[in-house]
Design an enzyme around this catalytic site. Structure first.
Site, PDB file in Angstrom:
ATOM      1  N   SER A  33      56.722  34.476  24.646  1.00  0.00           N
ATOM      2  CA  SER A  33      56.012  35.731  24.374  1.00  0.00           C
ATOM      3  C   SER A  33      54.986  35.561  23.265  1.00  0.00           C
ATOM      4  CB  SER A  33      56.995  36.806  23.912  1.00  0.00           C
ATOM      5  OG  SER A  33      57.799  37.218  24.962  1.00  0.00           O
ATOM      6  N   HIS A  64      52.988  37.812  28.908  1.00  0.00           N
ATOM      7  CA  HIS A  64      53.273  36.624  29.721  1.00  0.00           C
ATOM      8  C   HIS A  64      52.272  36.609  30.867  1.00  0.00           C
ATOM      9  CE1 HIS A  64      57.212  35.044  28.218  1.00  0.00           C
ATOM     10  NE2 HIS A  64      57.153  36.196  27.587  1.00  0.00           N
ATOM     11  N   HIS A  86      62.464  35.752  32.940  1.00  0.00           N
ATOM     12  CA  HIS A  86      63.668  36.059  32.166  1.00  0.00           C
ATOM     13  C   HIS A  86      64.685  36.757  33.070  1.00  0.00           C
ATOM     14  CE1 HIS A  86      60.178  36.282  29.445  1.00  0.00           C
ATOM     15  NE2 HIS A  86      60.956  35.802  28.511  1.00  0.00           N
ATOM     16  N   TYR A  88      66.421  39.252  32.254  1.00  0.00           N
ATOM     17  CA  TYR A  88      66.368  40.712  32.089  1.00  0.00           C
ATOM     18  C   TYR A  88      65.330  41.373  32.996  1.00  0.00           C
ATOM     19  CZ  TYR A  88      62.396  39.877  28.937  1.00  0.00           C
ATOM     20  OH  TYR A  88      61.212  39.482  28.403  1.00  0.00           O
ATOM     21  N   GLU A  89      64.444  40.566  33.589  1.00  0.00           N
ATOM     22  CA  GLU A  89      63.482  41.140  34.541  1.00  0.00           C
ATOM     23  C   GLU A  89      64.152  41.434  35.887  1.00  0.00           C
ATOM     24  OE1 GLU A  89      59.405  39.164  34.269  1.00  0.00           O
ATOM     25  OE2 GLU A  89      60.665  37.753  33.176  1.00  0.00           O
ATOM     26  N   ALA A 116      59.816  33.126  21.450  1.00  0.00           N
ATOM     27  CA  ALA A 116      59.845  34.066  20.335  1.00  0.00           C
ATOM     28  C   ALA A 116      61.313  34.362  20.086  1.00  0.00           C
ATOM     29  CB  ALA A 116      59.108  35.342  20.709  1.00  0.00           C
ATOM     30  N   MET A 217      66.054  35.645  24.227  1.00  0.00           N
ATOM     31  CA  MET A 217      66.395  36.019  25.602  1.00  0.00           C
ATOM     32  C   MET A 217      65.917  34.978  26.620  1.00  0.00           C
ATOM     33  SD  MET A 217      65.235  40.011  25.262  1.00  0.00           S
ATOM     34  CE  MET A 217      65.523  40.925  23.732  1.00  0.00           C
ATOM     35  N   SER A 218      65.765  33.735  26.195  1.00  0.00           N
ATOM     36  CA  SER A 218      65.219  32.722  27.119  1.00  0.00           C
ATOM     37  C   SER A 218      65.692  31.331  26.716  1.00  0.00           C
ATOM     38  CB  SER A 218      63.690  32.757  27.085  1.00  0.00           C
ATOM     39  OG  SER A 218      63.218  32.286  25.825  1.00  0.00           O
ATOM     40  N   ASN A 241      60.478  37.915  14.093  1.00  0.00           N
ATOM     41  CA  ASN A 241      61.029  39.050  13.335  1.00  0.00           C
ATOM     42  C   ASN A 241      62.368  38.639  12.765  1.00  0.00           C
ATOM     43  OD1 ASN A 241      61.696  39.237  16.362  1.00  0.00           O
ATOM     44  ND2 ASN A 241      63.313  40.456  15.425  1.00  0.00           N
ATOM     45  N   HIS A 255      58.662  44.941  20.915  1.00  0.00           N
ATOM     46  CA  HIS A 255      57.975  43.870  21.641  1.00  0.00           C
ATOM     47  C   HIS A 255      56.567  43.658  21.074  1.00  0.00           C
ATOM     48  CE1 HIS A 255      57.203  41.044  24.807  1.00  0.00           C
ATOM     49  NE2 HIS A 255      56.238  41.764  25.322  1.00  0.00           N
TER      50      HIS A 255
HETATM   51  N1  HPA Z   1      66.260  39.344  19.438  1.00  0.00           N
HETATM   52  C1  HPA Z   1      66.226  38.842  20.675  1.00  0.00           C
HETATM   53  N2  HPA Z   1      65.152  38.296  21.211  1.00  0.00           N
HETATM   54  C2  HPA Z   1      64.038  38.255  20.470  1.00  0.00           C
HETATM   55  C3  HPA Z   1      63.991  38.763  19.174  1.00  0.00           C
HETATM   56  C4  HPA Z   1      65.168  39.350  18.628  1.00  0.00           C
HETATM   57  O1  HPA Z   1      65.210  39.830  17.482  1.00  0.00           O
HETATM   58  N3  HPA Z   1      62.729  38.564  18.718  1.00  0.00           N
HETATM   59  C5  HPA Z   1      62.054  37.946  19.700  1.00  0.00           C
HETATM   60  N4  HPA Z   1      62.829  37.746  20.776  1.00  0.00           N
END
Ligand code: HPA
Length: 282
Positions: A33, A64, A86, A88-89, A116, A217-218, A241, A255
């Site tokens: 991402s 993406h 992903h 989650y998609e 990310a 998440m990947s 973050n 996001h």
């Molecule tokens: N958690 C999960 N996935 C992420 C995060 C997060 O804080 N930041 C970027 N992808």
């Protein structure tokens, strides 16, 4: 249970790609991402939208791009995924990781993964880079592993070991490049959760107790499939973050924040990866 894709189907996709480019990539690169800009450095690029490729899902996440960029990067023939899939998609993990096997059938032997991630280690700040040394496949431990189902022996063994997933030679190379360019590079353990929810504060505290440094998440499904198939793997997290571990803390992860931080980190990630690619040839 049938495998979702057969060896023949992976080969159909691999042949379709190689039929549209004169390049013969040996290194694959998956961009997370906000990290799409790295693909713009690819020279003599052949660009193939996922929608035109057999069996490829379509990337639905903002940030993406959804295409393969094949060409030369730092003198190395590469196949770059500008945008990944992903779970989650709504895609199965077999569909999510299909491009890894397709690249393997194309002759790609080294896979570089980027993502990310949220920082779980209290010493991490947004904007940092982390070399993934190991992972916690938390979703996998809960029965969500891309290798569940009949094993395709052409790729690898039924029960693959995971202790050498992140290739030592590549980790050493990344550390050397970071040192050479005075780029701060953390090392740590990445935890894979399915998403799309970010973590609750209690989950962040739990992950820290388990030994996680970053969460996302990947990446882990792709690394598992690549290692199963005998590929070398290097994986780098961009800490976009700091995961929030405290109830009633100000703010929340979004996001948009992840994408903006990713864009900020791209120049350093680019420098690191170009150095690694150059170093691969030595
Ligand atoms: N958690 C999960 N996935 C992420 C995060 C997060 O804080 N930041 C970027 N992808």
């Amino acid at each position: 249970m049938k495998p979702q894709f057969t060896l023949q189907q992976y080969d159909v996709a691999a042949d379709a790609i190689l039929g549209q480019t004169a390049h013969r990539p040996t290194v694959g690169l998956i961009l997370g991402s906000g990290l799409s800009a790295l693909a713009e450095a690819v020279e003599q690029a052949t660009i193939l939208p996922y929608g035109d490729l057999p069996y490829f899902p379509v990337s639905t996440v903002e940030g993406h791009a959804g295409r393969l960029v094949i060409g030369n990067l730092a003198g190395v023939p590469v196949c770059v995924m500008q945008g990944r899939f992903h779970a989650y998609e709504g895609y199965s993990l077999q569909a999510t990781t299909l491009p890894v096997r397709v690249m393997q059938r194309m002759g790609v032997r080294t896979l570089i993964l980027t993502n990310a991630a949220g920082g779980v280690n209290p010493n991490f700040a947004a904007g940092d880079l982390m070399l993934i040394e190991d992972h916690i496949n938390l979703a996998g431990m809960a029965g969500f592993n891309p290798l569940i189902g009949p094993n395709l022996d052409a790729f690898g063994t039924r029960f693959p070991a995971m202790n050498r997933t992140y290739t030592r030679r590549l980790r050493d190379l990344a550390k050397a490049v970071a040192a050479e360019h005075a780029l701060p590079l953390h090392r740590g353990v990445y935890t894979f959760l399915s998403g799309p929810t970010f973590e609750s504060p209690a989950e962040v505290r739990m992950l820290r107790m388990l030994g996680a440094d970053a969460v996302g998440m990947s990446t882990v499904p792709e690394a598992v499939v690549a290692h199963h198939a005998g590929m070398e793997v290097l994986a780098i997290s961009t800490i976009t973050n700091v995961a929030i571990d405290e109830l009633d803390a100000e703010g929340e992860p979004t996001h948009e924040e992840v994408q903006a931080a990713g864009a900020m980190i791209v120049p350093r990630l680019t420098q690191l990866l170009l150095g690694v690619l150059a170093g691969l040839q030595k």
